[in-house]
Design a protein around this motif. Structure first.
Motif, short mmCIF file in Angstrom:
data_model
loop_
_atom_site.label_atom_id
_atom_site.label_comp_id
_atom_site.label_asym_id
_atom_site.label_seq_id
_atom_site.Cartn_x
_atom_site.Cartn_y
_atom_site.Cartn_z
N ARG A 179 0.84 -1.21 0.00
CA ARG A 179 0.00 0.00 0.00
C ARG A 179 0.87 1.26 0.00
NH1 ARG A 179 -3.64 0.05 4.99
NH2 ARG A 179 -4.40 1.91 3.89
N LYS A 180 1.90 1.26 -0.82
CA LYS A 180 2.84 2.38 -0.82
C LYS A 180 2.15 3.72 -1.03
CE LYS A 180 6.92 0.43 -0.26
NZ LYS A 180 7.83 0.79 0.84
N GLU A 181 1.15 3.76 -1.91
CA GLU A 181 0.50 5.05 -2.19
C GLU A 181 -0.30 5.57 -1.00
OE1 GLU A 181 -1.97 2.09 -4.74
OE2 GLU A 181 -0.17 2.00 -3.48
N ASP A 182 -0.62 4.67 -0.05
CA ASP A 182 -1.37 5.07 1.14
C ASP A 182 -0.48 5.56 2.27
OD1 ASP A 182 -3.76 4.37 -0.06
OD2 ASP A 182 -3.78 2.35 0.78
N ILE A 183 0.83 5.33 2.17
CA ILE A 183 1.73 5.65 3.28
C ILE A 183 1.65 7.10 3.73
CG2 ILE A 183 4.19 5.90 3.87
CD1 ILE A 183 4.65 3.14 2.70
N PRO A 184 1.66 8.10 2.82
CA PRO A 184 1.54 9.49 3.29
C PRO A 184 0.25 9.76 4.07
CG PRO A 184 2.33 9.44 1.02
CD PRO A 184 1.90 8.05 1.36
N ILE A 185 -0.84 9.11 3.66
CA ILE A 185 -2.12 9.28 4.37
C ILE A 185 -2.05 8.66 5.75
CG2 ILE A 185 -4.58 8.73 4.32
CD1 ILE A 185 -4.37 8.66 1.24
N LEU B 155 6.03 15.39 8.33
CA LEU B 155 7.40 14.91 8.18
C LEU B 155 8.09 15.73 7.10
CD1 LEU B 155 6.23 12.48 9.77
CD2 LEU B 155 7.53 10.97 8.26
N SER B 156 9.40 15.88 7.21
CA SER B 156 10.17 16.52 6.15
C SER B 156 10.10 15.66 4.89
CB SER B 156 11.62 16.71 6.58
OG SER B 156 12.27 15.45 6.64
N LEU B 157 10.41 16.24 3.74
CA LEU B 157 10.38 15.48 2.49
C LEU B 157 11.35 14.30 2.53
CD1 LEU B 157 10.11 18.33 -0.18
CD2 LEU B 157 8.31 16.78 0.61
N ASN B 158 12.52 14.51 3.13
CA ASN B 158 13.50 13.43 3.24
C ASN B 158 12.96 12.29 4.11
OD1 ASN B 158 15.43 14.64 1.61
ND2 ASN B 158 16.46 15.66 3.31
N ALA B 159 12.26 12.65 5.18
CA ALA B 159 11.69 11.63 6.07
C ALA B 159 10.59 10.85 5.35
CB ALA B 159 11.15 12.28 7.34
N VAL B 160 9.77 11.56 4.57
CA VAL B 160 8.72 10.87 3.81
C VAL B 160 9.34 9.91 2.79
CG1 VAL B 160 6.84 11.16 2.15
CG2 VAL B 160 7.02 12.71 4.10
N ASP B 161 10.41 10.35 2.12
CA ASP B 161 11.10 9.49 1.17
C ASP B 161 11.61 8.22 1.85
OD1 ASP B 161 10.65 11.20 -0.94
OD2 ASP B 161 12.61 12.16 -0.84
N ILE C 133 9.04 16.67 11.62
CA ILE C 133 9.94 15.60 12.03
C ILE C 133 10.89 15.29 10.88
CG2 ILE C 133 10.05 13.14 12.63
CD1 ILE C 133 7.31 13.50 14.00
N ASP C 134 12.20 15.27 11.18
CA ASP C 134 13.19 15.01 10.14
C ASP C 134 13.82 13.63 10.35
OD1 ASP C 134 14.70 15.43 7.90
OD2 ASP C 134 15.61 17.30 8.60
N ILE C 135 14.67 13.25 9.42
CA ILE C 135 15.26 11.90 9.45
C ILE C 135 15.97 11.61 10.76
CG2 ILE C 135 17.11 10.48 8.47
CD1 ILE C 135 16.32 11.41 5.73
#
Length: 266
Positions: free
Chosen positions: A182-188, A208-214, A244-246
Motif C-alpha cells: 500500500r505504498k500510495e497510502d503511506i503518506p495518508i 514529516l520533512s520530504l526526506n523523512a517521507v522518502d 519531524i526530520d530523518i
C-alpha cells in the motif's frame, strides 16, 4: 482524502485505532469492501494476517458494522491454552459462552455476539484442527450459530497450504493487506498517526520533512502498521519543532540496510 466506503458508517467512525485503514489504494478498497460484505454474512471468518497487522482491530470492525454490534465482542488468545492440559479449559470456556447466550432474562448487550480466536498458530496442529472441526459442524450439531467466530491465522499456517485447507470450506476468508503493498497510502497513514499522537502528547506537529517521507516510502515495513505507528509515536513525543526530520526517526539501521539490500538485488 477519499475515505473508503466502510468509513461512511458511523459505527466504524466511532471505532478506535483505525488509522491504518485510511487510504485510496485498490488493495484497501477491496479489503474494506470485504469487511463490509463478511460482516453481513452468517459464515464464520478466517482473517489471514501477518506480523504487525492489527487483525483483532479488523475483527472488531466486522463486529461493529454487523448484526451483532449490540452484543458482546470477546477476544480469546489461544496462546493462553498452548499447553495440552489447558485444552479442556478452552472447551469449557467456549461451552460456557454458547450456553450462557440462552440464559433467561439477558439483555442484548450481555449476550456474546462475536468471538475472536487470536494467535491461532500458537497451539498444536491437532488443537487447531479440533477448533476448525467444531466450528464447521456447529449447524449439524445444533450449536448456536448466532455467535460469529473469527479466527486470526498467519499466511504461513499449514491449514492454508495443505490438504487441511478442505476443513476451512465453510469459512469466509479475508487477507489483510500488508503495508508494503500500500505504498500510495503511506503518506495518508503517516498523517493519521501524526494526528493521533500530536493530540495524545499535546504537540503541534505539522508533518514529516520530504526526506523523512522518502525514507518511509523506500522502507519495506516488515513490522507493518505496528512498526510504523511505533516509529512515528516516539519522535512526536520528543520533537520540539513542527516537522519531524530523518534524525528524529528511531529506525533500526540493520533492518533498513536489509530492506535496501533486498531492493537493490531485486
Amino acid at each position: 482524502v477519499l475515505i473508503p466506503r466502510i468509513f461512511k458508517k458511523n459505527t466504524v467512525l466511532s471505532c478506535e485505532n483505525t488509522e491504518w485503514l485510511r487510504g485510496t489504494s485498490e488493495s484497501i478498497r477491496e479489503f474494506t469492501g470485504e469487511l463490509e460484505d463478511t460482516s453481513q454474512s452468517e459464515e464464520d471468518i478466517i482473517l489471514i494476517s501477518e506480523s504487525g497487522v492489527p487483525a483483532v482491530g479488523a475483527a472488531q470492525i466486522i463486529h461493529e458494522i454487523g448484526e451483532n454490534k449490540r452484543k458482546n465482542f470477546i477476544e480469546i488468545e489461544l496462546s493462553s491454552f498452548e499447553k495440552e492440559a489447558s485444552e479442556a479449559h478452552f472447551w469449557s470456556a467456549i461451552q460456557e459462552l454458547v450456553s450462557d447466550n440462552y440464559s433467561d432474562g439477558k439483555a442484548e448487550k450481555e449476550i456474546t455476539g462475536t468471538v475472536v480466536l487470536s494467535k491461532f498458530g500458537s497451539v498444536s496442529d491437532h488443537f487447531q484442527k479440533s477448533i476448525v472441526k467444531y466450528l464447521s459442524s456447529r449447524e449439524s450439531l445444533s450449536i448456536d450459530r448466532n455467535i460469529k467466530f473469527i479466527l486470526v491465522v498467519s499466511g504461513d499456517n499449514p491449514c492454508l497450504k495443505t490438504e487441511d485447507h478442505d476443513l476451512l470450506k465453510g469459512f469466509e476468508e479475508i487477507t489483510i493487506p500488508v503495508l508494503s503493498l500500500r505504498k500510495e497510502d503511506i503518506p495518508i497513514i503517516i498523517g493519521e498517526y501524526l494526528k493521533k499522537y500530536s493530540v495524545k502528547y499535546n504537540k503541534n506537529i505539522k508533518g514529516l520533512s520530504l526526506n523523512a517521507v522518502d525514507l518511509f516510502m523506500f522502507y519495506d515495513w516488515p513490522g507493518n502498521y505496528r512498526e510504523m505507528e511505533c516509529i512515528i509515536a516516539t519522535p512526536v513525543l520528543k520533537c520540539n519543532s513542527e516537522f519531524i526530520d530523518i534524525q528524529d526517526i528511531p529506525f533500526d539501521l540493520a533492518m533498513f540496510i536489509s530492506s535496501s539490500y533486498k531492493k537493490i538485488v531485486a
